[in-house]
Each structure stands twice: as C-alpha cells, then as structure tokens.
Design a protein around this motif. Structure first.
Motif, PDB file in Angstrom:
ATOM      1  N   ASN A   1      -0.036  18.630   3.295  1.00  0.00           N
ATOM      2  CA  ASN A   1      -1.486  18.433   3.379  1.00  0.00           C
ATOM      3  C   ASN A   1      -2.013  17.458   2.353  1.00  0.00           C
ATOM      4  OD1 ASN A   1      -2.651  20.062   5.592  1.00  0.00           O
ATOM      5  ND2 ASN A   1      -1.475  21.669   4.579  1.00  0.00           N
ATOM      6  N   SER A   2      -1.173  17.112   1.396  1.00  0.00           N
ATOM      7  CA  SER A   2      -1.520  15.990   0.526  1.00  0.00           C
ATOM      8  C   SER A   2      -0.207  15.325   0.192  1.00  0.00           C
ATOM      9  CB  SER A   2      -2.226  16.477  -0.736  1.00  0.00           C
ATOM     10  OG  SER A   2      -1.277  16.783  -1.725  1.00  0.00           O
ATOM     11  N   ALA A   3      -0.290  14.043  -0.166  1.00  0.00           N
ATOM     12  CA  ALA A   3       0.945  13.292  -0.393  1.00  0.00           C
ATOM     13  C   ALA A   3       1.814  13.976  -1.431  1.00  0.00           C
ATOM     14  CB  ALA A   3       0.613  11.866  -0.826  1.00  0.00           C
ATOM     15  N   ALA A   4       1.148  14.651  -2.404  1.00  0.00           N
ATOM     16  CA  ALA A   4       1.906  15.264  -3.481  1.00  0.00           C
ATOM     17  C   ALA A   4       2.692  16.487  -3.022  1.00  0.00           C
ATOM     18  CB  ALA A   4       0.968  15.641  -4.621  1.00  0.00           C
ATOM     19  N   ASP A   5       2.324  17.050  -1.857  1.00  0.00           N
ATOM     20  CA  ASP A   5       3.074  18.202  -1.353  1.00  0.00           C
ATOM     21  C   ASP A   5       4.542  17.849  -1.150  1.00  0.00           C
ATOM     22  OD1 ASP A   5       0.921  19.822  -1.389  1.00  0.00           O
ATOM     23  OD2 ASP A   5       0.445  19.643   0.740  1.00  0.00           O
ATOM     24  N   ASP A   6       4.793  16.644  -0.720  1.00  0.00           N
ATOM     25  CA  ASP A   6       6.154  16.165  -0.517  1.00  0.00           C
ATOM     26  C   ASP A   6       6.108  14.635  -0.471  1.00  0.00           C
ATOM     27  OD1 ASP A   6       8.665  15.462   0.264  1.00  0.00           O
ATOM     28  OD2 ASP A   6       8.856  17.008   1.788  1.00  0.00           O
TER      29      ASP A   6
ATOM     30  N   GLN B   1       7.063   8.611   4.393  1.00  0.00           N
ATOM     31  CA  GLN B   1       7.597   8.427   5.745  1.00  0.00           C
ATOM     32  C   GLN B   1       6.523   8.708   6.792  1.00  0.00           C
ATOM     33  OE1 GLN B   1      10.882  11.114   5.371  1.00  0.00           O
ATOM     34  NE2 GLN B   1      12.333   9.476   4.917  1.00  0.00           N
ATOM     35  N   ILE B   2       5.661   9.688   6.496  1.00  0.00           N
ATOM     36  CA  ILE B   2       4.595  10.029   7.443  1.00  0.00           C
ATOM     37  C   ILE B   2       3.639   8.851   7.590  1.00  0.00           C
ATOM     38  CG2 ILE B   2       2.523  11.460   7.738  1.00  0.00           C
ATOM     39  CD1 ILE B   2       4.188  13.761   6.479  1.00  0.00           C
ATOM     40  N   THR B   3       3.241   8.263   6.444  1.00  0.00           N
ATOM     41  CA  THR B   3       2.337   7.110   6.492  1.00  0.00           C
ATOM     42  C   THR B   3       2.975   5.981   7.297  1.00  0.00           C
ATOM     43  OG1 THR B   3       1.656   7.729   4.284  1.00  0.00           O
ATOM     44  CG2 THR B   3       0.904   5.594   5.086  1.00  0.00           C
TER      45      THR B   3
ATOM     46  N   THR C   1       9.934  12.587  14.805  1.00  0.00           N
ATOM     47  CA  THR C   1      10.137  12.422  13.370  1.00  0.00           C
ATOM     48  C   THR C   1       8.918  12.932  12.615  1.00  0.00           C
ATOM     49  OG1 THR C   1      11.289  10.392  13.924  1.00  0.00           O
ATOM     50  CG2 THR C   1      10.792  10.751  11.600  1.00  0.00           C
ATOM     51  N   LEU C   2       7.730  12.491  13.081  1.00  0.00           N
ATOM     52  CA  LEU C   2       6.479  12.855  12.427  1.00  0.00           C
ATOM     53  C   LEU C   2       6.298  14.369  12.427  1.00  0.00           C
ATOM     54  CD1 LEU C   2       4.140  11.364  11.145  1.00  0.00           C
ATOM     55  CD2 LEU C   2       2.973  11.344  13.341  1.00  0.00           C
ATOM     56  N   SER C   3       6.570  14.958  13.566  1.00  0.00           N
ATOM     57  CA  SER C   3       6.421  16.412  13.677  1.00  0.00           C
ATOM     58  C   SER C   3       7.389  17.125  12.738  1.00  0.00           C
ATOM     59  CB  SER C   3       6.648  16.810  15.138  1.00  0.00           C
ATOM     60  OG  SER C   3       7.031  18.150  15.199  1.00  0.00           O
TER      61      SER C   3
ATOM     62  N   TYR D   1       0.837  -1.203   0.000  1.00  0.00           N
ATOM     63  CA  TYR D   1       0.000   0.000   0.000  1.00  0.00           C
ATOM     64  C   TYR D   1       0.870   1.250   0.000  1.00  0.00           C
ATOM     65  CZ  TYR D   1      -3.759   3.194   1.033  1.00  0.00           C
ATOM     66  OH  TYR D   1      -4.646   4.227   0.958  1.00  0.00           O
ATOM     67  N   GLY D   2       1.932   1.219   0.812  1.00  0.00           N
ATOM     68  CA  GLY D   2       2.862   2.342   0.864  1.00  0.00           C
ATOM     69  C   GLY D   2       3.471   2.620  -0.496  1.00  0.00           C
TER      70      GLY D   2
END
Lengths: 545, 297
Positions: B39-44, B50-52, B255-257, A468-469
């Motif tokens: 704010n969307s995956a495409a932003d970065d 990594q966030i997911t 890391t998330l922050s 999924y990732g």
C-alpha cells in the motif's frame, strides 16, 4: 526513665517520616520522572551506662532515591536515537506516499502524456488530438508543480519545527542551569542532594535527549554539565548557552544553527548537532527532501530541455519551425538574507543532460571562497570567476573583505519541478512533422515519443521513466529502512524505560505493605511511651506511700 | 531488579500491548480493504519498483493495442482500395485485348475508349480515397489535398514520398499506407498515363499503341498485386503483434497481481488471530486493573 521516653519518641518521629515518605511515593505514583524514595533507618549512638552500652533508639539517616545512572543514561541515549528515527521515518513516509501515489505521482502523468502523443501520431493534422496532448502536457507540468510544492511545504514544516525545537532546547537548558544552581546550594548546605530536584533535572535531560543527542558529566558539587550533538557545550554549572537557528530566507532553505560560547561570540554547529528530533529534522531536510527535490527538478529540467530540442527540429501545422514546448527553466540562486556585500553569484544551465542533481553553497570566508556540495558535504576553496560544475556553471565574484560571511545557495535543479510549465498555447503549433514535412507527417511526433525511453539524462544513463523509477525506489528503500530503524529504536527505548521504571517507579502494593509496616512500628513505639508512662506512675505512687 | 514493576508500568505495559495489537490489526484491515499487499512503496520497495514499471508498461500496452487496431483498419482500407483498383485494371486489360482485335470498327473502338475513360475516372476516385479523418490516404504526408489531380487532361501525382507509420509495440512500428507512386506508378509510366494512351490508341485505331498498352497494363497490375500482397503480410504482422500484445498484457496483469495483491486466505486468518490477540489484551487489562493491595486494607 528519660531514655525510655527518648527511645520511644525517636521511633515515633522516625516512623512518622517513613510514613510521610511512603505517602509521598503514593502521591507521586503517576508523576513523570519520579523516583520512589526510601528512608534509611539507623540506630542512634548508644549511651554508655557503667560498663554497658545502651541503645538510644532510631533515626532517619537519609532519604534515598531509587536511581541508577547507567539505566538513566541508557534511556537518554535511546530517547535521542528514537526521536531521530521517528522523525526521519515519518518524513520519509510522507515523501514516499507523495511520489508513489498513483493519483499524485508523476509516472502516471508521463504515461498519459505519451499516450496522447500516440494519438497525435495517428492523426497528426487533427485538432482534438493535439488539444488533448497539450492538456496532458499541462497536467504533467502541474503534477510536477504539485509534487515540488508539497516537498517545499514539508521542508518549511521541518524548518518551523526546528525553530520550535530550538526554543525548547533553550528553555530546557535554562531549566537545567537553574536546577544545577538550586541543587548545589541545597546540597552544599546539608550534604544531602534534594531527591525531587534531581528527578526534575533528570526529566529535563531526558526531554532534551528527545530533541538532540546529549552527553552529561557530573561536577563534584552535584551540578551536571550538558553537551549536545558532538560535544557542544550547552550547560556548564549554572550557566546555559543559547542556540539560535537561521534560514537563508524566512523559513525557507537549509537551516543553520549557531551556539553561543562563554566569550560571548557564537559558532556554527549545524553539522555537529546529531541525534534526536532536531538531528532527524536536519537529516530529513537535507537527505530526503532536498535530494528528492533535486532529482524531481532534474527530471523536469531534463524533460523541458530534451523535449524542446526535439520539438524545435520539427514543423508545426502552419509549416513553421517548432517553438518552445515547455517554458525553459533556469537554475536558482538564493542569497542569504544576512548577506551584507553587494556580490551576486549567478548560475547558468549549460547541458541538462549532464546534470547530476547536486546543490551547492558558496560562502565568502577569511581564507577564500568556500564552495560546498550540499549533497555530499565535500567542500573546497576556490578562486572567483566562472566554474563549470557539470551541466551548469556558476559565476562567482572575486573575494573581497566586504563580502565576508556572505552565503549563496545554488540549486541547478531543485525547485525546477515547481516552475515547470507549458509554453505552447495553440495546439496547431505542436511540431508533429519533420522540417518541411506536409500536414500528414507524424515523424517528429514519433521522434518525440522516442524520447520516453531514450537515455538522455544524467549523462546518458537514465531515461524519463527510469530516472523517476530510480528516485522512487531510492526513497522506498530509504523509507523502509527508516521505518524498521524507528521500530527497533522504539522497542529499545521502551525496554530501557522499562528497566529504569522497574527500578525507580512506585509500586502501590509495595507502598501498602510499607505503610502497614511503619504504622505497626509507630503503634508499637506509642506503646513504649505508654509503658514508660505507667512505670513513671508506678514510681510516683510508690513514693507517695 | 528483575521482578519488580511499578504500578504505572503495569498500566502502561497493558496499554502498549493493546496499541501494538491494534496497529497490527489495522495494517491487515488496510490490506484486506484495498486488496493490496503493497500500500506504500516502503511496504516492499523492490515490488513497488516493479509495480510502477508494470503499471507504466500496461498503460503503454493499452495505447499500443489501440494503435495496432488503428493500423489494421488503415491497412484494410488501403487493401480494399487497391483490390478494387486491381479489378478495374484487370477489366481495362480485357478491353485492351478486345480493342486489339482488328475486326472492330471505329464506332466499336470509340465505345471501348469511353469505357477505358470511365475506368480511369473510377480509378482516380479510388486513388483519392479518404480516411474517416478526411486524409487522402495515398498522398504520402500531404494528406490535406487529393493525391492525384488532373492538370490539362493529364492525371498527375500531387502528394509526397511520405509513409505514415505507427508504433504498434515498444520498438515496433509499421507503415500503414503507400504513397500514390508506390501503388499507381510514376506519372509518365503509371496506370493513369497507360489508360490515357490506351483510350487515344483505341480512338485512333493504332494497333501498336494498343498492344503496347497491354504490356504496360500488365506491369501496372503486377505493381498493384505486389502492393496488395505486401498489405496482406503487413496485416498478418499486425495481427500477430495484437496477439503478442494481448498475451503480454495478460502476463503483466499476472505479474502485477502477484506483486501487489494479497493472499486473502492468509490475510483473513491473520486478521482473526490478531482480533483474538487484541481481545485477550483488552480482557487482561480490564481484569487486572483493579488488583491492588489497598482494596484489602
């Protein structure tokens, strides 16, 4: 004497025309596609009087249109690229938002499902924990259903947009052919091409360019021939071809486009129609949506199969072997609605772990059966019979003249996410224990939990979460680059339009000065008539004496 | 044709500048409102992946920490049962030593025998300890029924050889229980049969049986003590893992922050600049829109 009147009158009429043209420019200051017009003034042929040539005044030799074919072509080709990328990027953004959204995405649902299983592992014989696990499984399945459903809606939406675009392209082709006819007949009579009609034709071509890539060539008589995509003839002189779009079932499945040819037949041009919004729709449908549905479907089919297999290894609370946890999934085969033969292609999933999320089409052709990988675009001629395609097999009936032209679309994984469901209804039937284990045995649940990180998919290279990732980051990268291309193309189009507009657009200040210039010349010419009149009067009075 | 502009172009040009300024401002506003840079995956895309992964890891870590707490509670409960059992066994040994004294008469030995039987009953209760969920914790996987039952006056193990284990971190699992034979010994050599023999020996005044029992009680006690110390080390392991999970949690949050949170100071100064730009664009438009030669004709 007569020549003074003549000279004056020629100036009056010429300046009137010039003022009318300036007025025409001012009137069209906000007309889309309008090119400002300019009168070309030239001296009339001189008159020989004795040994000298005497000027006979002014005439309007032609009315020029401010135009530059190079800038025009630049705008047209930029409009195509821009149309393509705007559409592609907006579709990519939709898909990206759908997959990455924490409230609709699949990743959080997988997390919750596995968290619920940990609770069952801690209390394997407790009913509430099992009930929660079942609910989370249903939530996971419905999340898959939702994502696939949305992707399906995007695909349908693209298809309906493509239908509209096809209509629009046909209307524009008709307009251009009609304009060609008028322009050549008017131009043929006067030798001067009608400026306003040329503007209209340019605008029609620009609008067409937004929909599909366009190339034009001018005939000697002023008619413009139009090719779309990779050199497909749309308009030749005053005749337009007709573009037709077709879907395997109404508005569903991959679109196919056909273009008529002068002989009356038509040929498929789907792969040759590039650029513009139509090209953007085709690519977004094929590359983004179809592939994402296949990937998500592969994950759904993979989870269903691997989870069920491990579940069957265990025993439920009643000591019975675990049944199907998720309802087993099948490959999908869709026959085109235009199929005439009775052939039926069937597909069977044989090993979900070996699937690679491709889709195939089978088409009966003159020289054999063409098997095409719809993801890579590669195709080959095959004999009928059973063909193994890695993780699934298809059974194709032998070629027969009656099947000619029949087409089938085989999707081992696409749509599977939409069909995923939980088969188990009784929480007591969750097989938490190993075979013949007692009620407190949690070993099979622990094995099921282990599936989360086990690389069971794509021939042992991906786990549930990594697949999924990978899908998610693939779409994110695609979206990012599409957005940046769309931004660049928009800037390029804007600057091309700026250059063209700078050349041909109406500037009111300029028209105001022209107006004054021509008005003054008109007043002066009128003065010439007055003077001629006075001279004539003087002459008359002199002769009376 | 540099320098020439059409009237429509001047109008459109000003509008485009305003639109662009609005779009940039809107993007910064969104970031400030959500507190998120991505704010969307495409932003970065790289950060998004990594966030997911970090979010998934965090949610799993939460579950693992819950499991670790559960594991600790289970181990503590087992340890409490076994410690009490060990006390009882130690008391039984004292009685056996007392019983080995040949000065005692039959009545005294009968009293001692009764005491041993009482200890046996208490030990049986401890061996059949139930968890908060009602599980018989020493029954292996057969948690639904008592671990030890009395059949024809003989106490026998009724469970299986199962060992309940829980995941307390990714790839780390721990056994949280012992099955009955592990702690209380096998049916024919375990603590229950020893106490049974001892009671009979005391009643019969059989010195050999009594002194034999003392040796057997010693090994039962040793088994129990081994288990208790094993539990102690497992509890230590769980505590260590809890601390590790905790610090991993903090690390992941950081890391998330770092990946998704915005730098407020920068975002706010960006927003101010963008607002100035938008204002300037709007003012420019309103001031130049009426500039036209026709006004002076």
């Amino acid at each position: 004497m007569a020549s003074i009147y003549d000279v004056g009158t020629s100036a009056l009429t010429s300046m009137q025309r010039a003022i009318a043209t300036t007025g025409h420019n001012i009137a069209n200051v906000n007309t889309e596609g309008y090119s400002r017009q300019e009168v070309s003034l030239s001296t009339r042929n001189p008159e020989r009087v004795g040994a000298v040539e005497i000027g006979t005044g002014v005439e309007v030799s032609r009315i020029k249109r401010a135009h530059d074919q190079f800038l025009m072509s630049d705008v047209q080709s930029r409009a195509s690229s821009n149309g393509y990328y705007q559409l592609y990027a907006s579709t990519a953004q939709n898909v990206d938002g759908l997959l990455a959204d924490p409230s609709t995405g699949i990743a959080p649902a997988i997390d919750k499902f596995f968290a619920a299983m940990e609770a069952v592992a801690a209390n394997p014989n407790s009913s509430p924990e099992r009930q929660v696990m079942l609910s989370e499984a249903q939530m996971l399945a419905s999340r898959f259903n939702y994502v696939d459903g949305r992707l399906g809606e995007y695909a349908t939406e693209l298809n309906s947009r493509m239908s509209n675009m096809t209509d629009e392209i046909n209307a524009l082709a008709g307009d251009i052919a009609q304009l060609n006819e008028t322009i050549t007949s008017v131009g043929g009579r006067s030798g001067n091409l009608p400026n306003d009609l040329l503007d209209k034709r340019d605008l029609a071509i620009k609008n067409l360019s937004e929909l599909v890539r366009v190339e034009t060539s001018t005939q000697d008589d002023g008619a413009l021939n139009v090719m779309i995509g990779r050199g497909q003839r749309l308009v030749i002189g005053n005749s337009a071809e007709v573009l037709r779009i077709d879907f395997p079932t109404s508005q569903e499945g991959p679109a196919r486009l056909f273009l008529s040819v002068p002989s009356g037949a038509e040929s498929e041009v789907t792969s040759k129609l590039t650029g513009g919004e139509l090209g953007g729709c085709l690519d977004a449908g094929a590359k983004l949506i179809s592939n994402t549905r296949r990937e998500i479907g592969l994950l759904a089919a993979g989870i269903t199969e691997t989870f069920n297999r491990q579940h069957a290894q265990g025993d439920d609370l009643a000591g019975q072997p675990g049944g199907a946890f998720f309802a087993p999934l099948e490959a999908s085969v869709v026959g085109s609605r235009t199929n005439t033969g009775l052939a039926t292609v069937t597909a069977t999933l044989t090993d979900e772990g070996a699937l690679v999320s491709d889709g195939y089409s089978v088409r009966y052709e003159d020289d054999g059966i063409r098997l095409t990988n719809m993801r890579s675009g590669t195709s080959e001629l095959v004999a009928g019979g059973l063909i193994d395609l890695g993780g699934f097999s298809i059974d194709i009936p032998e070629n027969d003249p009656a099947f000619l032209g029949d087409t089938f679309f085989i999707e081992p994984t696409s749509g599977a996410a939409g069909r995923m469901s939980v088969a188990l209804t009784d929480p007591m039937e969750i097989a938490a224990a190993n075979r013949d284990g007692n009620v407190g045995d949690n070993r099979n649940i622990l094995s099921l939990i282990g599936l989360r990180d086990a690389e069971t998919l794509k021939s042992g290279s991906q786990s549930y979460s990594s697949l999924y990732g990978a899908t998610l980051s693939g779409i994110a990268v695609e979206t990012r680059s599409a957005q940046s291309n769309a931004e660049t193309e928009q800037i390029l189009l804007r600057s091309a339009e700026d250059r063209l507009e700078g050349l041909r657009g109406v500037n009111l200040d300029e028209e105001a000065t022209n107006l004054i210039r021509y008005q003054q010349a008109y007043q002066a010419a009128a003065q010439v008539i007055t003077v001629a009149n006075d001279i004539f009067d003087t002459l008359l009075q002199a002769s009376r004496r | 044709m540099i320098g020439r502009m059409s009237s429509a172009q001047m109008h459109q040009g000003s509008l485009n500048v305003i639109f662009d300024a609005q779009a940039r401002l809107q993007k910064t506003q969104e970031a400030l409102a959500t507190g998120k840079r991505v704010n969307s995956a495409a932003d970065d895309p790289v950060a998004a992946a990594q966030i997911t992964a970090a979010r998934g890891e965090l949610s799993r870590l939460e579950v693992m920490q819950t499991n670790a707490n559960r594991a600790y509670d289970e181990l503590a409960m087992t340890e409490a049962s076994l410690s009490s059992s060990e006390d009882l066994i130690s008391r039984a040994r004292d009685i056996a030593v007392q019983g080995a004294n040949s000065v005692l008469g039959p009545d005294d030995r009968a009293i001692l025998a009764m005491e041993i039987e009482a200890i046996q009953d208490q030990l049986l209760k401890l061996a059949n300890t139930r968890s908060a969920m009602g599980d018989y914790i020493f029954a292996g996987h057969a948690t639904g029924d008592p671990a030890f039952t009395e059949v024809d006056g003989v106490i026998q193990y009724a469970g299986d050889e199962g060992q309940r284990s829980l995941n307390i971190a990714s790839g780390v699992s721990i056994s949280v229980r012992f099955h009955g034979s592990d702690a209380f010994g096998e049916d024919d050599t375990g603590v229950f049969s020893v106490l049974q023999d001892l009671a009979v020996g005391l009643r019969d005044g059989n010195g050999d049986v009594i002194s034999n029992s003392i040796t057997k009680i010693d090994s039962s006690q040793q088994l129990m003590l081994d288990r208790i110390s094993e539990l102690g080390s497992r509890m230590g392991l769980v505590e260590d893992q809890q601390l590790l999970n905790e610090s991993f949690n903090i690390q992941l949050e950081n890391t998330l922050s770092g990946l998704e949170d915005i730098d407020y100071a920068k975002a706010i100064s960006d927003m101010n600049l963008q607002m100035v730009a938008l204002q300037a664009a709007q003012q420019t438009y309103s001031q130049t829109k009426d500039l036209n030669l026709f006004n002076y004709l």
